[in-house]
Structures are given as structure tokens and as C-alpha cells.
Design an enzyme around this catalytic site. Structure first.
Site, PDB file in Angstrom:
ATOM      1  N   ARG A 130     -35.396  12.050   9.536  1.00  0.00           N
ATOM      2  CA  ARG A 130     -34.335  12.564   9.967  1.00  0.00           C
ATOM      3  C   ARG A 130     -32.897  11.779  10.184  1.00  0.00           C
ATOM      4  NH1 ARG A 130     -35.622  16.537  13.436  1.00  0.00           N
ATOM      5  NH2 ARG A 130     -34.622  15.918  15.406  1.00  0.00           N
ATOM      6  N   TRP A 169     -29.539  11.466   8.883  1.00  0.00           N
ATOM      7  CA  TRP A 169     -28.002  11.288  10.270  1.00  0.00           C
ATOM      8  C   TRP A 169     -27.466   9.988   8.908  1.00  0.00           C
ATOM      9  CZ3 TRP A 169     -28.096  15.947  11.605  1.00  0.00           C
ATOM     10  CH2 TRP A 169     -28.799  16.113  12.517  1.00  0.00           C
ATOM     11  N   SER A 183     -39.377  16.826  16.258  1.00  0.00           N
ATOM     12  CA  SER A 183     -39.931  15.621  17.524  1.00  0.00           C
ATOM     13  C   SER A 183     -41.252  15.336  17.255  1.00  0.00           C
ATOM     14  CB  SER A 183     -39.390  14.984  18.741  1.00  0.00           C
ATOM     15  OG  SER A 183     -40.426  14.274  18.633  1.00  0.00           O
ATOM     16  N   THR A 222     -37.800   3.376  17.718  1.00  0.00           N
ATOM     17  CA  THR A 222     -37.852   5.044  16.921  1.00  0.00           C
ATOM     18  C   THR A 222     -38.391   6.374  17.888  1.00  0.00           C
ATOM     19  OG1 THR A 222     -37.393   3.769  15.143  1.00  0.00           O
ATOM     20  CG2 THR A 222     -38.456   5.402  14.459  1.00  0.00           C
ATOM     21  N   ASP A 264     -23.674  13.794  21.092  1.00  0.00           N
ATOM     22  CA  ASP A 264     -23.464  14.901  20.889  1.00  0.00           C
ATOM     23  C   ASP A 264     -21.910  15.901  20.798  1.00  0.00           C
ATOM     24  OD1 ASP A 264     -26.146  14.124  19.839  1.00  0.00           O
ATOM     25  OD2 ASP A 264     -26.561  15.696  21.448  1.00  0.00           O
ATOM     26  N   GLY A 294     -34.195  -2.230  18.446  1.00  0.00           N
ATOM     27  CA  GLY A 294     -34.765  -1.392  17.970  1.00  0.00           C
ATOM     28  C   GLY A 294     -35.477  -0.175  18.983  1.00  0.00           C
ATOM     29  N   ASP A 305     -28.115   9.207  15.426  1.00  0.00           N
ATOM     30  CA  ASP A 305     -27.272  10.269  15.080  1.00  0.00           C
ATOM     31  C   ASP A 305     -25.893  10.205  15.620  1.00  0.00           C
ATOM     32  OD1 ASP A 305     -29.950  10.204  16.038  1.00  0.00           O
ATOM     33  OD2 ASP A 305     -29.949  11.748  16.703  1.00  0.00           O
TER      34      ASP A 305
HETATM   35  N1  GLY Z   1     -29.704  14.508  17.403  1.00  0.00           N
HETATM   36  C1  GLY Z   1     -31.828  14.290  17.879  1.00  0.00           C
HETATM   37  C2  GLY Z   1     -32.211  14.793  16.233  1.00  0.00           C
HETATM   38  O1  GLY Z   1     -32.207  14.938  15.152  1.00  0.00           O
HETATM   39  O2  GLY Z   1     -33.354  15.874  16.534  1.00  0.00           O
END
Ligand code: GLY
Length: 389
Positions: free
Chosen positions: A230, A234, A350, A218, A92, A216, A158
Site C-alpha cells: 500500500r 500511495w 496492517s 516499514t 491525514d 527508514g 502516505d
Molecule cells: N495511512 C495508513 C494506512 O495506509 O494504513
């Protein structure tokens, strides 16, 4: 149309100016709830720490108000602390430093901010596994050994947003390794995080010793094989931006394919549900952050094609971006609402974690990144092309 978009911009700027003294030196993390439009702040650090700062810099860019610049710069001690705290270092860094130090340098020529941005880019570059050709997304401490082990070989979609920090560092210094790492991560993301149908995984695991591709996942979407909206955003924004910065048309083509997938799945109101493959029996929470992020990304795609004289495509993506932006404005804009500290309601941080932890605001609240991208998309909609990515 232009007047509507200008009006949105003015309302956003008003909201930022109004809320700056209330927010003060804190960095918004998430809204308090569906109808509670006040911010909650992290105790010390969270990956979201620079989105409000990014809004302050955007507001400074369009108003020239010195107090906004000063407010944004007051975060510098915190930025230094991030760089000096190993357990806070993760992929990040791009979000955190593009929207603060790089913004400062780009807007004011502040050389100290340039140095800070370059230090952050070095820290991001140091996360690269040169043999596996990927940036390790997260850092974990000793309190949970299993978790620490599981993140050693993890990449995340992300991270596409964090590659511009590396590409900026390359532009500034000509040091090739910044670019190599950015391209390496983009290529690995393209290969493993993007599925054959142009939906996306949130993360992908490699064996950290052999670098063998494993699986993978998610985590913030409905299921490992679903498509977290999201995450798709990204990728759309990230690949479009990397196409802009490298000139490589393959990344623009990929962003287009990811957009095609999104358009096939999005509801008629043009505001994403939190997962594009959510079964009907599940609660259809909106994620306006996915909407604002995707809208901003489509404006980048439009600019990319416009610069290459491909007018039809430029117009096509501009129209979709604007539809998405106006849909947010019409139904979720908080800028005129008394007491609201943010710009957009109904973002989903989330949903799975909201259910696991019984925290409703993780499924429906304001989010500082939803707000930042709403501001970015709005400025792009009226022709701004200079940002901090
Ligand atoms: N980068 C973490 C999110 O999109 O929640």
C-alpha cells in the site's frame, strides 16, 4: 470492455445508495472480518473518517441525487471538530478534507466548504518543519513519552496523498507557502522514502533537533527493508497526482519507476500481496486496497501522458490500470453480495498489527479507503478526470 467498466460503476453506485441509510452519520473504519462484510466505526475519530464521505460525493457527482450530497454534508460538524482537536491533527488532513470539504466546494461551489478546506490546509502547512523541509506525520499525546518523542521527526509515504490539499489551497489563494510545503515534502519523500531500486519505505525518521536523517522504517509492511504494497501505491498515486498538479515531469518519471518496481513484483493475478517482498513461508494475504489505489494512480499517469500527447505511454498505463481494476472486480467485488456494506473484500489494514494484537480483521477485511479508490479507479476507467485531489 467499456460495458464491463460501466457495469462496475453502476454496481458501486447501487451499493453506496443502498448502504447510505445503514451507515448514516457514522464513518466506516474497517470491516468486521474476512467473511463479515459489515463496518466497524471508530469511537470518536480515525484517519479514515472521510473515505465514505468521498464515496458519497463521487456517487453524487455521477447521479446528481441530492440526498447523497446532504448525507456527505452532514459530516461537517465532525470536520470542524477535527480541526478543533489538536491531538487529532496529523498529516491525514489531506485525506480528510480533500474528500469532504474540497469535494463539496468543487462540485457545488459551497464557499463555506472552501473555507473549511483552507483551514485544513493551514493546519497541514503548520506541521511543516521549515528547517528540515518535511511535514511531521503524526501527533502523540502525553500517555507514551517514548512514542511522542519518536514521532517528532517522522515522515510517511502516505502523506503524498495529502499534498493535493496544499496544492489546491495554493491554486485557490495564490499563497506561495502552500506550494512550498507541498513541494518540500514531495522532494524530501523522493530523497528519503524512495530507495535506489524504486521500492519505498513506509516512514523515515529525522533527528527533530538537528534534522539529521536517521533511518527508514516499514511499520505496516513485513520488515523495515521490505516493500509494503500500500505504501508503494500511495507513492505511485501521490507522485502521479503531484505531477498532474505541478506539471513537473520528474514526479511522473518517478511514478513510472515505482510502477516498474510494482510490476516486477506483483503476482500474475494483478492483485497485490500486502508486501511485495514477503517471503513465501508467510501467509500471502492480499491487500485489495493497494490494488485499487495503484489502479487509480495508473489512470492518473495515463491521463498525464495523454495530455502531453504521449499516446503510447498513456495507453500502456491505461491497460495496466484496467487489468488491476478488473482483477479486483472479478475476485473481490462485494457490490452484488447481499448484506455487504462495502465494495471490496480482502484488504489488509496492517498484518503486523493483526499478529501482535490477535485481531484477524486487521489482515483481511473491507477497508473504506480500498473502497474509495475502487470507486475512483472505476470512474477514471470510463473517462472521468475531475476528482477532489
Ligand atoms: N495511512 C495508513 C494506512 O495506509 O494504513
Amino acid at each position: 470492455m467499456m460495458n464491463d467498466l460501466e457495469k462496475i460503476k453502476l454496481n458501486i453506485v447501487d451499493s453506496v445508495v443502498r448502504n447510505a441509510p445503514i451507515i448514516g452519520l457514522r464513518n466506516p473504519m474497517i470491516g468486521a472480518g474476512a467473511d463479515k462484510h459489515q463496518w466497524i466505526y471508530p469511537e470518536e475519530y480515525f484517519w479514515t473518517d472521510s473515505f465514505w464521505t468521498g464515496e458519497l460525493w463521487l456517487a453524487y457527482m455521477v447521479t446528481g441525487k441530492q440526498e447523497l450530497k446532504n448525507m456527505a454534508r452532514m459530516r461537517n460538524a465532525h470536520l470542524q471538530k477535527i480541526l478543533n482537536t489538536p491531538l487529532w491533527l496529523n498529516h491525514d488532513l489531506g485525506f480528510e478534507f480533500s474528500l469532504s470539504a474540497v469535494a463539496d466546494y468543487k462540485l457545488t461551489g459551497n464557499l463555506k466548504a472552501r473555507e473549511l478546506g483552507l483551514r485544513a490546509a493551514e493546519a497541514l502547512r503548520s506541521r511543516y518543519n521549515w528547517n528540515g523541509e518535511y511535514i511531521v506525520a503524526w501527533t502523540a499525546g502525553a500517555e507514551d513519552k517514548a512514542h511522542a518523542e519518536s514521532v517528532q521527526g517522522k515522515i510517511i509515504i502516505d502523506c503524498m496523498q495529502n499534498l493535493p490539499l496544499l496544492l489546491w489551497a495554493y491554486e485557490e489563494t495564490n499563497i506561495e507557502s502552500f506550494k512550498q510545503v507541498a513541494i518540500g515534502q514531495a522532494e524530501t519523500s523522493l530523497k528519503y522514502l524512495v530507495r535506489d531500486d524504486f521500492s519505498t519505505y513506509h516512514t523515515f525518521d529525522f533527528d527533530p533537533v538537528t534534522n539529521k536523517p536517521l533511518r527508514g522504517c516499514t511499520h505496516q509492511g513485513y520488515s523495515d527493508e521490505s516493500c509494503w504494497s500500500r505504501g508503494q501505491g500511495w507513492a505511485i498515486h501521490g507522485f502521479a497526482q503531484v505531477a498532474m498538479m505541478t506539471g513537473d515531469p520528474r514526479y511522473a518519471e518517478l511514478s513510472e519507476k515505482l510502477t516498474e518496481y510494482m510490476l516486477d513484483k506483483i503476482t500474475d493475478d494483478m492483485v497485490p500481496i500486502w508486501d511485495y517482498l514477503l517471503p513465501e513461508h508467510e501467509t500471502q494475504f492480499k491487500d485489495t486496497s493497494a490494488g485499487s489505489l495503484t489502479s487509480a494512480g495508473l489512470y492518473i499517469l495515463s491521463e498525464y501522458f495523454s495530455k502531453r500527447g504521449q499516446k503510447d505511454k498513456a495507453e500502456y498505463y491505461q491497460i495496466i490500470a484496467t487489468q488491476m481494476l478488473l482483477a479486483l472486480h472479478q475476485n473481490y467485488d462485494l457490490t452484488q453480495q447481499e448484506g455487504a456494506q462495502g465494495l471490496l473484500s480482502n484488504s489488509a489494514s496492517s498484518v503486523p498489527h493483526s499478529i501482535q494484537r490477535n485481531l484477524p480483521n486487521l489482515a483481511n477485511a473491507m477497508l473504506p479507503y480500498g473502497d474509495y479508490y475502487y470507486f475512483e479507479a472505476t470512474l477514471r476507467s470510463i473517462g472521468h478526470t475531475k476528482f477532489f485531489w
